[in-house]
Structure formats: C-alpha cells, structure tokens
Enzyme design. Sequence first.
Site, PDB file in Angstrom:
ATOM      1  N   ASP A  63       0.873  -1.172   0.000  1.00 25.38           N
ATOM      2  CA  ASP A  63       0.000   0.000   0.000  1.00 25.38           C
ATOM      3  C   ASP A  63       0.924   1.240   0.000  1.00 25.38           C
ATOM      4  OD1 ASP A  63      -2.387   1.622   0.599  1.00 25.38           O
ATOM      5  OD2 ASP A  63      -1.425   1.857   2.548  1.00 25.38           O
ATOM      6  N   ASP A  68      -0.068   5.258   0.955  1.00 27.60           N
ATOM      7  CA  ASP A  68      -0.263   6.264   2.015  1.00 27.60           C
ATOM      8  C   ASP A  68      -0.344   5.597   3.389  1.00 27.60           C
ATOM      9  OD1 ASP A  68      -0.430   8.586   0.361  1.00 27.60           O
ATOM     10  OD2 ASP A  68      -2.486   8.063  -0.166  1.00 27.60           O
ATOM     11  N   ASP A 126      -1.378  -0.567   5.870  1.00 28.47           N
ATOM     12  CA  ASP A 126      -1.512   0.059   7.195  1.00 28.47           C
ATOM     13  C   ASP A 126      -2.952   0.134   7.694  1.00 28.47           C
ATOM     14  OD1 ASP A 126      -2.137   2.071   5.166  1.00 28.47           O
ATOM     15  OD2 ASP A 126      -2.245   3.485   6.832  1.00 28.47           O
TER      16      ASP A 126
HETATM   17  O1  PGA Z   1      -7.102   6.952   0.301  1.00 29.90           O
HETATM   18  C1  PGA Z   1      -6.207   7.182  -0.518  1.00 29.90           C
HETATM   19  O2  PGA Z   1      -6.328   8.051  -1.402  1.00 29.90           O
HETATM   20  C2  PGA Z   1      -4.925   6.396  -0.554  1.00 29.90           C
HETATM   21  O3  PGA Z   1      -4.717   5.540   0.522  1.00 29.90           O
HETATM   22  P1  PGA Z   1      -3.818   4.202   0.446  1.00 29.90           P
HETATM   23  O4  PGA Z   1      -2.496   4.534  -0.265  1.00 29.90           O
HETATM   24  O5  PGA Z   1      -3.624   3.928   1.879  1.00 29.90           O
HETATM   25  O6  PGA Z   1      -4.629   3.188  -0.308  1.00 29.90           O
HETATM   26 MG    MG Z   2      -2.742   3.202   3.512  1.00 23.17          MG
END
Ligand code: PGA
Ligand code: MG
Length: 218
Positions: free
Chosen positions: A7, A9, A164
């Site tokens: 993942d 973010d 996460d």
């Molecule tokens: O919600 C988002 O835009 C991205 O979140 P993620 O990288 O944790 O999938």
């Molecule tokens: Mg994430």
Amino acid sequence: MARIVFDLDGTLIDSAPDIHVIANQVLADEGAEPITLAQARDFIGNGAAVFVARMRAARGIGDHRQDHMLAQFTRRYDTATELTRPYPGVVAALERLIAAGHKLGICTNKPIRPTRIVLQATGLAGYFDVVYGGDSLPVHKPDPRPLDTALADLGEGPEIYVGDSEVDAETAQRALVPFILFTEGYRKTAPALIPHTAAFSNYDDLFGLINMLETEAA
Ligand SMILES: O=C(O)COP(=O)(O)O
Ligand SMILES: [Mg+2]
C-alpha cells in the site's frame, strides 16, 4: 522469491501533511474552517472521492459540492509532495528485498497520477515493477481485483500484501493473500482488531518478517 505488494499512504510514505494542506485549500475556497492533521489522516484510505466526502461531512458541506470539491482536490493533488517523506527505514528495506530477489509492486487507492508523481518525488519509483492506483481499474480496494492484478503482473512466487489499514486487511482477506500490517500508519482501530498474518512497527524488521513467512510457507 516472493511477490510483495505494498500500500502507499500510511505504509511507505507519510503523505497526510501534504493531503492536509490541499484539503484545507479546498475548504478555504468553500469558505469553510480547516480540518486538523489528525482528521486528514483519518480520512485517508478509501480514495480521493471518499476523502472529499469525509471532509465535507466534517464541515457540514452538502453533497451538491462533491463534484466541484473533488475536481479542486484532484487538481491540487499532483503538486502535493513537499511535506511527504518515506517512513524511516523504508528505502533500506526495499533495497534489501530487491537484492534478495523479491519482486515489488504497489496497490494504493490514491489516484494513479499523484501516485506516480509522489513516487518520483520521494525517490521510490524505481523499486516497483507494477503500480496500481485507485483509478487504474474500474474498482478499487477493498475490492481484491487491483491487488490480484498487481500480483499476477509480478509473475510467480509466494504472495504478500503490506499495508496500514482496515481497508488493506479486508482487501488481502478477500484476495486470500497473507497480510503484513504496518502499525504506524493511518489505521483507525487497534492492531489486534485488524486481521493480519504478521505486524511490524519498524522497517528494520520487515526483511526478517518476510523471510520468516516464506520459510513457514515452504
Ligand atoms: O485513500 C487514498 O487516497 C490512498 O490511501 P492508500 O495509499 O492507503 O490506499
Ligand atoms: Mg494506507
């Protein structure tokens, strides 16, 4: 050698400070009060449209502003890289995994354009053979298809998803892929309440954890 999909973010990068800034620019244009960094962190994980819907709700702004605010948010998203950093130890961990022959990919709900831009800005782009964003396919996490597709693109070998959040755990469960939880990201509940195969809080531990899972699976 394993196929390891990450993942983005809250897992590889702490991007909430930049997302917080653009969120408050969009809110200011609406004449609304800012949200806090903690709120921004909480609203991340289900993609840009859900983020905007959550920040609207937090400020009592109606549905009729969704499309306009999402367009403004998306327009600003490409340049939201200034405050974003990889978590400590991420680069060393990725180097080690690649040196050991693992294949790496990304499956995020962040739209693909800002995903590619932030990967370049943080120096992480070169580590990943495949990158799927929230709008790369017609469906996004927790639908298992983006994760399944990323893994299929990486070829053969044991599968692992590293994330996460609750969304990541559900995605892995639905894809029947072992899930490693990074506990220092943007989760909303205690690690014990998030189904996972293994968990870590320090990137120095990830390599050993993956070796252990591979040995157990063999
Ligand atoms: O919600 C988002 O835009 C991205 O979140 P993620 O990288 O944790 O999938
Ligand atoms: Mg994430």
